[in-house]
Design an enzyme around this catalytic site. Structure first.
Site, PDB file in Angstrom:
ATOM      1  N   HIS A 245       0.979  -0.829  -0.046  1.00 18.72           N
ATOM      2  CA  HIS A 245       0.233  -0.075   0.064  1.00 18.72           C
ATOM      3  C   HIS A 245       1.037   1.484  -0.504  1.00 18.72           C
ATOM      4  O   HIS A 245       1.896   1.305   0.254  1.00 18.72           O
ATOM      5  CB  HIS A 245      -0.657  -0.005   1.214  1.00 18.72           C
ATOM      6  CG  HIS A 245      -1.631  -0.902   0.896  1.00 18.72           C
ATOM      7  ND1 HIS A 245      -2.715  -1.457   2.056  1.00 18.72           N
ATOM      8  CD2 HIS A 245      -2.290  -1.835   0.288  1.00 18.72           C
ATOM      9  CE1 HIS A 245      -3.771  -1.989   1.555  1.00 18.72           C
ATOM     10  NE2 HIS A 245      -3.564  -2.478   0.717  1.00 18.72           N
TER      11      HIS A 245
ATOM     12  N   GLU B  22       1.313   3.785   2.329  1.00 17.12           N
ATOM     13  CA  GLU B  22       1.837   4.191   3.442  1.00 17.12           C
ATOM     14  C   GLU B  22       3.198   3.036   3.157  1.00 17.12           C
ATOM     15  O   GLU B  22       4.495   3.424   3.628  1.00 17.12           O
ATOM     16  CB  GLU B  22       1.666   3.758   4.224  1.00 17.12           C
ATOM     17  CG  GLU B  22      -0.112   4.260   4.160  1.00 17.12           C
ATOM     18  CD  GLU B  22      -1.361   3.483   3.957  1.00 17.12           C
ATOM     19  OE1 GLU B  22      -2.315   4.090   4.325  1.00 17.12           O
ATOM     20  OE2 GLU B  22      -1.486   2.892   2.946  1.00 17.12           O
TER      21      GLU B  22
END
Length: 347
Positions: free
Chosen positions: A51, A53
């Site tokens: 993802h 992040e």
């Protein structure tokens, strides 16, 4: 522009790199800032891959700075195990003290749980920076989870005098209303959406491939209406190259690996039934490129989000009338001599 807005705008910019490649996941961008300097950034590229992040944290060279930094993310960090571990756990594990989030994730698996988990871990959390822009970024994802249907884009080309096809046509040659650059733009749009739908007559008349041959990207799932098995089985749509869903009322054919038959009642609300089944197939967005009848069916049912209409210089004088849509124009632009009109349906 305020500091938080500046960095969230960068998150949105990064997230847009994932348009067309993240389904069924949303597009997400993330930026990590220390002393008003970006020290890491990333975006979600593809379902099953890290993802935004994770990519942002991994890009930070000096990981010790994370304990004094702020992480910005366009959508609430996930708190559940899917194909990848929860991003909340990553933030907590790296002791990042501040998190600024654009908008809450509408997916019921997340829906505020990520924010709650971060706050309970003692992290300072800010939510709702550039919220409208972050919602618009993931209009497909939000529509799918909130309205339980795909985001719907209607598309057609019409002549200067309002026809989508002449009354007589040479069957050996398609009748082009728009120029090659407009047609290339349509292929770009196809690469950005998860599925594409046409009606029976379009499939028979044009024998389309519904692919992205004039652009780089993934071919959309093909969807076709074929109430009474009128489409020939050597039609391009039945070549098994791409997942294809056929809506029928009378059918004798069995499902194949890439060819799925779904029965609906053509005497009832066709648009609603189609969308209900596409939701079950996890289709988040669709371009409808059918003929007048197919397009008008969705317009009359008020089941559409955008209409993208090309108006060419050609004059037909008679033929098949363009669909009727009555809304104020949101946007006009030109592709050489072709006029592109975009309507948005905010109902």
């Amino acid at each position: 522009m305020k500091k938080d807005e500046k960095y969230l705008a960068r998150c949105i910019q990064l997230a847009q790199n994932g348009l067309g490649t993240t389904y069924p996941n949303p597009m997400v961008g993330s930026v990590i800032v220390y002393e008003d300097q970006i020290i890491g950034e990333g975006w979600h590229k593809k379902a099953g891959e890290p993802h935004a992040e994770v990519n942002a944290v991994n890009s930070v060279k000096d990981k010790s700075l994370l304990q004094k930094a702020t992480i910005y993310v366009s959508l609430e960090p996930c708190s559940h195990f899917g194909k990848t571990p929860p991003c909340c756990d990553l933030i907590i594990r790296n002791q990042i003290p501040n998190v600024v989030i654009g908008t809450v994730d509408p997916n019921e698996q997340v829906a505020g749980r990520g924010i709650k988990k971060l706050i309970e871990a003692g992290i300072n959390v800010t939510v709702g920076v550039l919220e409208n822009e972050c919602n618009a970024l993931n209009k497909r994802f939000f529509t799918f989870h909130q309205k339980k249907r795909p985001y719907i884009i209607l598309k057609w080309a019409q002549s200067q005098d309002g026809f989508i096809a002449p009354s007589e046509r040479d069957e050996q040659k398609p009748v082009w209303i728009t120029n090659q650059y407009s047609r290339q733009l349509v292929h770009k749009w196809r690469s950005e959406e998860q599925a594409i739908l046409v009606g029976t007559q379009t499939a028979i008349d044009d024998n389309p491939k519904l692919d992205v041959r004039d652009w780089i990207g993934k071919n959309p799932v093909r969807i076709v209406l074929d109430k009474n098995n009128r489409i020939s089985k050597d039609n391009n749509l039945f070549d098994n190259q791409v997942k294809t869903i056929v809506f029928y009322q009378v059918n004798t054919h069995a499902n194949q690996e890439n060819l799925i038959f779904e029965r609906i009642d053509f005497e009832q609300n066709i648009a609603f039934q189609i969308l209900e089944i596409l939701y079950k197939h996890q289709i988040q967005s669709i371009i409808i490129e059918g003929g007048r009848q197919t397009l008008q069916t969705f317009i009359d049912a008020n089941l559409w989000d955008e209409a993208r209409i090309f108006k060419g210089k050609t004059i037909f004088k008679n033929g098949t009338k363009a669909p009727t849509i009555t809304l104020k124009t949101n946007q006009k632009q030109f592709v050489l001599e072709d006029e592109l009109i975009i309507f948005k349906n905010h109902d």
